[in-house]
Design a protein around this motif. Structure first.
Motif, PDB file in Angstrom:
ATOM      1  N   LEU A 141       0.839  -1.197   0.000  1.00  0.00           N
ATOM      2  CA  LEU A 141       0.000   0.000   0.000  1.00  0.00           C
ATOM      3  C   LEU A 141       0.872   1.244   0.000  1.00  0.00           C
ATOM      4  N   ALA A 142       0.568   2.185  -0.904  1.00  0.00           N
ATOM      5  CA  ALA A 142       1.295   3.451  -0.983  1.00  0.00           C
ATOM      6  C   ALA A 142       0.310   4.602  -0.829  1.00  0.00           C
ATOM      7  N   ILE A 143       0.596   5.498   0.107  1.00  0.00           N
ATOM      8  CA  ILE A 143      -0.250   6.653   0.398  1.00  0.00           C
ATOM      9  C   ILE A 143       0.524   7.922   0.034  1.00  0.00           C
ATOM     10  N   THR A 144      -0.097   8.805  -0.743  1.00  0.00           N
ATOM     11  CA  THR A 144       0.611   9.993  -1.217  1.00  0.00           C
ATOM     12  C   THR A 144       0.289  11.223  -0.370  1.00  0.00           C
ATOM     13  N   ALA A 145       1.277  12.112  -0.268  1.00  0.00           N
ATOM     14  CA  ALA A 145       1.114  13.375   0.444  1.00  0.00           C
ATOM     15  C   ALA A 145       2.125  14.375  -0.106  1.00  0.00           C
ATOM     16  N   ILE A 146       2.066  15.609   0.402  1.00  0.00           N
ATOM     17  CA  ILE A 146       2.969  16.677  -0.023  1.00  0.00           C
ATOM     18  C   ILE A 146       3.452  17.424   1.205  1.00  0.00           C
ATOM     19  N   ASP A 147       4.739  17.742   1.236  1.00  0.00           N
ATOM     20  CA  ASP A 147       5.304  18.592   2.285  1.00  0.00           C
ATOM     21  C   ASP A 147       4.819  20.015   2.030  1.00  0.00           C
ATOM     22  N   ALA A 148       4.047  20.560   2.957  1.00  0.00           N
ATOM     23  CA  ALA A 148       3.404  21.851   2.742  1.00  0.00           C
ATOM     24  C   ALA A 148       4.394  22.998   2.603  1.00  0.00           C
ATOM     25  N   GLU A 149       5.543  22.887   3.226  1.00  0.00           N
ATOM     26  CA  GLU A 149       6.517  23.981   3.175  1.00  0.00           C
ATOM     27  C   GLU A 149       7.424  23.874   1.951  1.00  0.00           C
ATOM     28  N   SER A 150       7.960  22.696   1.698  1.00  0.00           N
ATOM     29  CA  SER A 150       8.920  22.540   0.600  1.00  0.00           C
ATOM     30  C   SER A 150       8.243  22.233  -0.735  1.00  0.00           C
ATOM     31  N   GLY A 151       7.027  21.678  -0.696  1.00  0.00           N
ATOM     32  CA  GLY A 151       6.360  21.249  -1.911  1.00  0.00           C
ATOM     33  C   GLY A 151       6.798  19.878  -2.394  1.00  0.00           C
ATOM     34  N   ASP A 152       7.618  19.191  -1.600  1.00  0.00           N
ATOM     35  CA  ASP A 152       8.098  17.864  -1.997  1.00  0.00           C
ATOM     36  C   ASP A 152       6.950  16.857  -2.001  1.00  0.00           C
ATOM     37  N   PHE A 153       6.943  16.004  -3.018  1.00  0.00           N
ATOM     38  CA  PHE A 153       5.981  14.912  -3.097  1.00  0.00           C
ATOM     39  C   PHE A 153       6.484  13.758  -2.238  1.00  0.00           C
ATOM     40  N   LEU A 156       4.192   7.443   1.165  1.00  0.00           N
ATOM     41  CA  LEU A 156       4.304   6.766   2.457  1.00  0.00           C
ATOM     42  C   LEU A 156       3.901   5.302   2.317  1.00  0.00           C
ATOM     43  N   THR A 157       4.710   4.417   2.905  1.00  0.00           N
ATOM     44  CA  THR A 157       4.438   2.977   2.888  1.00  0.00           C
ATOM     45  C   THR A 157       4.687   2.419   4.288  1.00  0.00           C
ATOM     46  N   ASN A 158       4.555   1.112   4.415  1.00  0.00           N
ATOM     47  CA  ASN A 158       4.807   0.499   5.724  1.00  0.00           C
ATOM     48  C   ASN A 158       6.279   0.552   6.112  1.00  0.00           C
ATOM     49  N   GLU A 159       7.135   0.988   5.189  1.00  0.00           N
ATOM     50  CA  GLU A 159       8.555   1.141   5.490  1.00  0.00           C
ATOM     51  C   GLU A 159       8.918   2.579   5.849  1.00  0.00           C
ATOM     52  N   SER A 160       7.927   3.458   5.927  1.00  0.00           N
ATOM     53  CA  SER A 160       8.194   4.884   6.151  1.00  0.00           C
ATOM     54  C   SER A 160       8.264   5.274   7.618  1.00  0.00           C
TER      55      SER A 160
END
Length: 274
Positions: A141-153, A156-160
């Motif tokens: 399972l992969a869950i996506t998000a964005i760093d609000a300050e840097s804009g980095d994509f 997130l996975t179970n290894e994160s």
């Protein structure tokens, strides 16, 4: 491991209405003899992160669908102090501005950081109640998000080393609606502000099935998916129930519409998937 014989299911963003529609689609397909919820990878973005975490958990699709129809799942708060149409218009304008991808995400991230409409803990409790399981599933399972300050994509996975509830809450963090989530000293928000689906997370897989609720513009760093791709978007009946994506009263309508749509396209999906 990705490869020509692998499959990925990609679930896009779309508010509580999108959660209901995607659940209806998946349940309708399963009841038509094509269960697509056990691929080699499931990617979830925003509302799709909720659905991804739910369908890879311990609750059956039948129960998840009935929860949407009967309102027996976790309570969803009504939102009366945000105009979702105006908000989406503003987001679409920024996404279509032509700015560099990082700048676009930083601009939307600034919207997310400007003010927390509710405390993070309050929002987390909503997500926690929404998920049948709070541990990462055995499935990929992969869950996506964005760093609000840097804009980095961020993927997130179970290894994160991030709790599943926090990962889903971050991906579901809509600017000006739900607060960005503090993880490891960073505040992460809605992964849909890069792409409504982030299907390119699955670009190395052999077949990719995408549920795209709202068709948001994508930033220029979203990579093309060369693999065979089948995209399901809301049909006319489904769209009719999605006038307010944040309205919990739309859930039963959207779930039923998704289920019916899935029954109508099941043969096409089956031919692609199998």
């Amino acid at each position: 491991m990705a490869g020509n014989d692998t499959k990925a299911l990609v679930l896009g963003g779309g508010g509580v209405a999108g959660i209901a529609w995607e659940t209806g689609i998946l349940a309708g397909l399963a009841d038509a003899g094509i269960d697509v919820t056990h691929p080699d990878l499931v990617v979830g973005t925003s509302a799709g992160a909720t659905v991804a975490a739910q369908v890879t958990g311990s609750k059956s699709l039948t129960i998840l669908y009935e929860d949407q129809i009967n309102g027996t799942g976790a309570p969803e708060p009504a939102i009366h102090d945000v105009d979702p149409v105006a908000l989406m218009a503003e987001v679409r304008e920024i996404l279509g501005s032509g700015d560099e991808p990082q700048v676009i995400r930083q601009r939307i991230g600034a919207m997310s950081l400007a003010q927390d409409r509710v405390p993070e803990a309050e929002r987390r409790a909503i997500i926690e109640a929404r998920l049948p399981d709070h541990a990462w599933p055995a499935q990929n399972l992969a869950i996506t998000a964005i760093d609000a300050e840097s804009g980095d994509f961020v993927v997130l996975t179970n290894e994160s080393d991030v709790k599943l509830v926090d990962a889903v809450a971050a991906s579901c963090s809509i600017p000006r609606v739900w607060p960005a989530v503090t993880i490891g000293g960073r505040r992460l928000f809605d992964g849909g502000m890069r792409s409504g689906t982030n299907a390119d997370v699955a670009k190395d897989y052999g077949k990719v099935l995408v549920l795209d609720v709202i068709g948001l513009p994508e930033t220029r760093d979203v990579e093309p998916v060369a693999a065979p791709l089948f995209t399901i978007k809301p049909d006319e009946a489904s769209e009719a129930g999605m006038k307010n994506l944040l309205d919990p009263n739309s859930r039963a309508i959207c779930a039923r519409a998704g289920y019916e749509q899935a029954q109508n396209i099941a043969a096409e999906v089956k031919a692609f998937w199998l």
